[in-house]
Write a protein that holds these residues in place. Structure first.
Motif, mmCIF file in Angstrom:
data_model
loop_
_atom_site.group_PDB
_atom_site.id
_atom_site.type_symbol
_atom_site.label_atom_id
_atom_site.label_comp_id
_atom_site.label_asym_id
_atom_site.label_seq_id
_atom_site.Cartn_x
_atom_site.Cartn_y
_atom_site.Cartn_z
ATOM 1 N N SER A 103 0.840 -1.196 0.000
ATOM 2 C CA SER A 103 0.000 0.000 0.000
ATOM 3 C C SER A 103 0.880 1.253 0.000
ATOM 4 N N VAL A 104 0.256 2.379 -0.236
ATOM 5 C CA VAL A 104 0.937 3.671 -0.181
ATOM 6 C C VAL A 104 1.596 3.841 1.191
ATOM 7 N N PHE A 105 0.823 3.562 2.230
ATOM 8 C CA PHE A 105 1.264 3.711 3.622
ATOM 9 C C PHE A 105 2.507 2.856 3.898
ATOM 10 N N ASP A 106 2.453 1.586 3.493
ATOM 11 C CA ASP A 106 3.590 0.678 3.738
ATOM 12 C C ASP A 106 4.835 1.130 2.980
ATOM 13 N N ASN A 107 4.630 1.605 1.751
ATOM 14 C CA ASN A 107 5.773 2.079 0.970
ATOM 15 C C ASN A 107 6.454 3.264 1.638
ATOM 16 N N VAL A 108 5.630 4.165 2.163
ATOM 17 C CA VAL A 108 6.184 5.378 2.781
ATOM 18 C C VAL A 108 7.016 5.022 4.019
ATOM 19 N N MET A 109 6.603 4.001 4.741
ATOM 20 C CA MET A 109 7.286 3.671 6.006
ATOM 21 C C MET A 109 8.574 2.862 5.817
ATOM 22 N N LEU A 110 8.751 2.291 4.612
ATOM 23 C CA LEU A 110 9.887 1.372 4.389
ATOM 24 C C LEU A 110 11.266 1.872 4.854
ATOM 25 N N PRO A 111 11.637 3.128 4.540
ATOM 26 C CA PRO A 111 12.999 3.549 4.939
ATOM 27 C C PRO A 111 13.189 3.615 6.452
ATOM 28 N N ALA A 112 12.099 3.635 7.197
ATOM 29 C CA ALA A 112 12.230 3.762 8.658
ATOM 30 C C ALA A 112 12.360 2.408 9.348
ATOM 31 N N TYR A 113 12.055 1.334 8.655
ATOM 32 C CA TYR A 113 12.099 0.000 9.299
ATOM 33 C C TYR A 113 13.461 -0.327 9.923
ATOM 34 N N PRO A 114 14.562 -0.098 9.179
ATOM 35 C CA PRO A 114 15.854 -0.492 9.780
ATOM 36 C C PRO A 114 16.223 0.348 11.008
ATOM 37 N N ILE A 115 15.589 1.491 11.182
ATOM 38 C CA ILE A 115 15.918 2.336 12.343
ATOM 39 C C ILE A 115 15.213 1.814 13.593
ATOM 40 N N GLY A 116 14.060 1.181 13.388
ATOM 41 C CA GLY A 116 13.300 0.670 14.528
ATOM 42 C C GLY A 116 12.519 1.777 15.236
ATOM 43 N N THR A 117 12.097 2.796 14.471
ATOM 44 C CA THR A 117 11.270 3.868 15.039
ATOM 45 C C THR A 117 10.002 3.258 15.635
ATOM 46 N N PRO A 118 9.595 3.668 16.851
ATOM 47 C CA PRO A 118 8.358 3.122 17.413
ATOM 48 C C PRO A 118 7.178 3.295 16.448
ATOM 49 N N TYR A 119 6.365 2.278 16.373
ATOM 50 C CA TYR A 119 5.329 2.238 15.340
ATOM 51 C C TYR A 119 4.419 3.461 15.374
ATOM 52 N N ARG A 120 4.017 3.860 16.580
ATOM 53 C CA ARG A 120 3.024 4.944 16.662
ATOM 54 C C ARG A 120 3.570 6.237 16.059
ATOM 55 N N SER A 121 4.802 6.598 16.433
ATOM 56 C CA SER A 121 5.340 7.861 15.906
ATOM 57 C C SER A 121 5.612 7.746 14.409
ATOM 58 N N LEU A 122 6.017 6.539 13.965
ATOM 59 C CA LEU A 122 6.255 6.335 12.529
ATOM 60 C C LEU A 122 4.950 6.475 11.750
ATOM 61 N N ARG A 123 3.914 5.876 12.291
ATOM 62 C CA ARG A 123 2.606 5.946 11.623
ATOM 63 C C ARG A 123 2.139 7.397 11.537
ATOM 64 N N ASP A 124 2.268 8.130 12.652
ATOM 65 C CA ASP A 124 1.815 9.522 12.669
ATOM 66 C C ASP A 124 2.577 10.359 11.649
ATOM 67 N N ARG A 125 3.898 10.137 11.594
ATOM 68 C CA ARG A 125 4.729 10.909 10.648
ATOM 69 C C ARG A 125 4.314 10.589 9.208
ATOM 70 N N ALA A 126 4.112 9.281 8.911
ATOM 71 C CA ALA A 126 3.721 8.880 7.552
ATOM 72 C C ALA A 126 2.375 9.509 7.187
ATOM 73 N N LEU A 127 1.444 9.470 8.128
ATOM 74 C CA LEU A 127 0.110 10.025 7.843
ATOM 75 C C LEU A 127 0.179 11.536 7.647
ATOM 76 N N ASP A 128 1.003 12.211 8.458
ATOM 77 C CA ASP A 128 1.168 13.666 8.313
ATOM 78 C C ASP A 128 1.686 14.017 6.922
ATOM 79 N N LEU A 129 2.728 13.271 6.511
ATOM 80 C CA LEU A 129 3.316 13.543 5.193
ATOM 81 C C LEU A 129 2.294 13.315 4.083
ATOM 82 N N LEU A 130 1.577 12.196 4.188
ATOM 83 C CA LEU A 130 0.603 11.877 3.136
ATOM 84 C C LEU A 130 -0.526 12.902 3.109
#
Lengths: 235, 380
Positions: A103-130
């Protein structure tokens, strides 16, 4: 934000050791100060994309060195270069290179996976950008169903998910009509205001002549043939 | 603490990505799972069945005498006279010597061989018989029924069935017919004072070999069969039979393995591109490998668990209908029995290493090769 890029005697050969070897980039010396928008311009095959991949740590120069904020990055071991791609450079490819089937959402989050950013803040950042790019309603859409403009904005959101100081975009308007191209330049203007360094490659006059552009570097046959800096007044 | 939480979060993202990646290639992964699971199922079935039969044989022989002595005349087995038994009683280490009466009887009615035996402890009244479950099934006979057998002189002997042996003992007693000593001698025409063979009880296992040597010295016209030799023979027979099954199957297994290898190890253009994208957005080679390891690990482990569970159910639940005819031997009266569940840990470990590890290597090597390349080359 940082992002001062310097190239010294950079050359890149393809098909090395074969009779059809050619130099895609052939002796570039260039300093790109942090902040501002620089456009690499030139005809097809002039070495724009190759130069961007060398700056963005996607490939290594055959000769010469690339420096970032005074540190040589072209000779760094792979894990360090991966870290730079992850956190210092955001890349928007000409064909966007989004992962099909996700999905669009999953694609946007991909670069953050190796950092291990907590899911909630990662999700919020992705949604803000989108949301910011007008894709709030397309969060769960699959990549295959996106229009050209949507795919580009998704790629932009992905490039910005880790908040990199340098954004690199290869032929960003090549697949867009004039209206979408202007919308893209609007986004570029916003990112410039945030203090990011933007490196674009384009032979589109709409981009080259845009008011937001600070500098146009002209390439031909892998060599630097022009360097036009614009003052605040001329823009 | 934060580092640890970050590491956990990272692993979670990698697992999520691996699962979603598997779901995106549903057809390919389902095919691999079926082929892989079938391969493990076949191998595990043969392993389970072989070790269970070997275990059963061991249990049966545990009660058997340590030494059996048979008389040989011109290289053929012959009846052994009682005075031979007397000659053995004096050997040190021998606790007991007994004469055994047993033999085979061909029944033209069901066209099968029965094993006739006189129980050493006696207890069967003349004119009666105890029969095995397969024999009862073949003859359609039950308790109280009469069972007629033609004797050596052509006369028909009639036995009244007093007991049908329980199903649990079927492996040992499927075709068994227990009769009284007098009936047995009359049926086969064996004179008093002669036995089929002699059994020797030797309580100390370390003395068995010495006793066997002394038996041969005392009775040069006899042969000695040790319980340990019988166990080894059973093991060898079942190993040989499992090889007999695996040999013709090895072609199919090999074809399966090649198919799985090729499907697993070949990276499609899409996969190479995807690896390039992941590297371009900042994934390290290790991150890509980790995701692929999760993917291959989940697939191979689930196929392994599925294959071994199905094999366990096939062998111990259904009594291995696919393997029984070859593994049990060639007979007319097949025992109908359930094997005692018997799983050898080291064999399972060997099966695990032989199936899961080559698969992981097959999938990871091409991924590693693609992942160590600069992303611009992978995507070009």
């Amino acid at each position: 934000m940082t992002g001062h890029v310097e190239l010294r005697g950079v050359r890149k050969a393809f098909n090395e050791g074969r009779p059809n070897r050619f130099w895609a980039v052939n002796g570039i010396d260039l300093a790109l100060p942090a902040g501002g928008v620089t456009v690499l311009s030139g005809p097809s095959g002039s070495g724009k994309t190759t130069l961007l991949t060398l700056i963005g740590c996607l490939g290594r120069p055959t000769e010469g060195r690339v420096h970032l904020d005074g540190t040589e990055i072209s000779g760094l071991p792979e894990p360090f270069r991966a870290a730079l791609r992850r956190q210092t450079f955001g890349f928007v490819f000409q064909r966007f290179n989004l992962v099909q089937g996700l999905s669009v959402f999953d694609n946007v989050m991909l670069p953050a996976y190796p950092i291990g950013t907590p899911y909630r803040s990662l999700r919020d950042r992705a949604l803000d950008l989108l949301q910011g790019f007008g894709l709030g309603h397309r969060v769960d859409a699959r990549i295959e169903s996106l229009s050209g403009g949507e795919a580009q904005r998704t790629a932009l959101a992905r490039a910005l998910i880790n908040d990199p100081p340098v954004l690199i975009a290869d032929e960003p308007t090549a697949n867009l009509d004039s209206e979408l191209s202007l919308a893209f330049l609007e986004i570029v203007s916003g990112l410039r205001r945030e203090g990011r360094t933007l490196l674009l490659s384009s032979h589109d006059p709409l981009v080259r002549d845009a008011a937001v552009v600070d500098r146009v570097v002209e390439l031909r046959d892998g060599r630097l043939v022009g360097d036009q800096r614009r003052s605040e007044d001329s823009r | 603490m934060n580092d640890f939480r970050g590491m956990l979060e990272r692993q979670r993202y990698m697992v999520d990505y691996a699962v979603s990646s598997m779901a995106r290639r549903k057809g390919r992964n389902t095919g691999l799972f079926i082929v892989y699971g079938a391969m493990v199922f076949l191998l595990a079935s043969v392993l389970f069945y072989t070790s269970a039969l070997q275990h059963e044989a061991g249990v049966l022989l545990a009660e058997a005498p340590e030494i059996v002595v048979q008389r040989m005349v011109a290289g053929r087995h012959d009846l052994i006279p009682t005075d031979h038994a007397e000659a053995l009683r004096g050997i040190r280490g021998v606790r007991e010597v007994r004469g055994r009466l047993w033999g085979y009887h061909y029944d033209p009615v069901v066209r099968a061989n029965y094993t006739l035996l006189v129980p050493p402890e006696g207890g069967i009244a003349p004119g009666t018989a105890v029969i095995g479950p397969a024999l009862a099934r073949a003859r359609g006979a039950g308790m109280g029924d009469a069972l007629g057998l033609r004797g050596h002189d052509g006369n028909v002997f009639s036995f009244r069935i007093v007991t049908v042996l329980p199903q649990e003992s079927a492996l040992a007693s499927a075709d068994l017919l227990l009769v009284a000593e007098t009936d047995f001698r009359e049926l086969f025409g064996i004179p008093t004072g002669r036995y089929t063979d002699l059994t020797l009880r030797v309580p100390n296992p370390r003395e068995v070999q010495t006793v066997a040597t002394k038996v041969l010295e005392a009775l040069p016209d006899s042969r000695v069969i040790l319980r340990e030799e019988m166990l080894r023979t059973y093991d060898a027979v079942f190993d040989w039979r499992s090889t007999l099954i695996l040999l013709p199957l090895s072609g199919a297994l090999f074809a399966f393995a090649i198919l799985a290898w090729e499907r697993a190890s070949g990276l499609s253009a899409d996969e190479r591109r995807e690896i390039g994208i992941l590297k371009a957005v900042g994934w390290e080679t290790g991150d890509v490998l980790r995701v692929k390891l999760w993917e291959s690990g989940l697939l191979s482990l689930s196929a392994f668990v599925f294959g071994t569970t199905a094999a366990y159910w096939h062998v111990f639940g259904l009594s291995a209908p696919l393997l029984a005819p070859v593994m049990q031997g060639w007979s007319v009266l097949y025992p109908d029995f359930a094997l005692t569940p018997m799983v050898d840990g080291s064999q399972m470990l060997a099966l695990f290493f032989l199936t899961v590890f080559p698969y992981l290597a097959a999938t990871l090597i091409p991924v590693w090769r693609a992942a160590v390349t600069d992303p611009d080359e992978v995507m070009r």
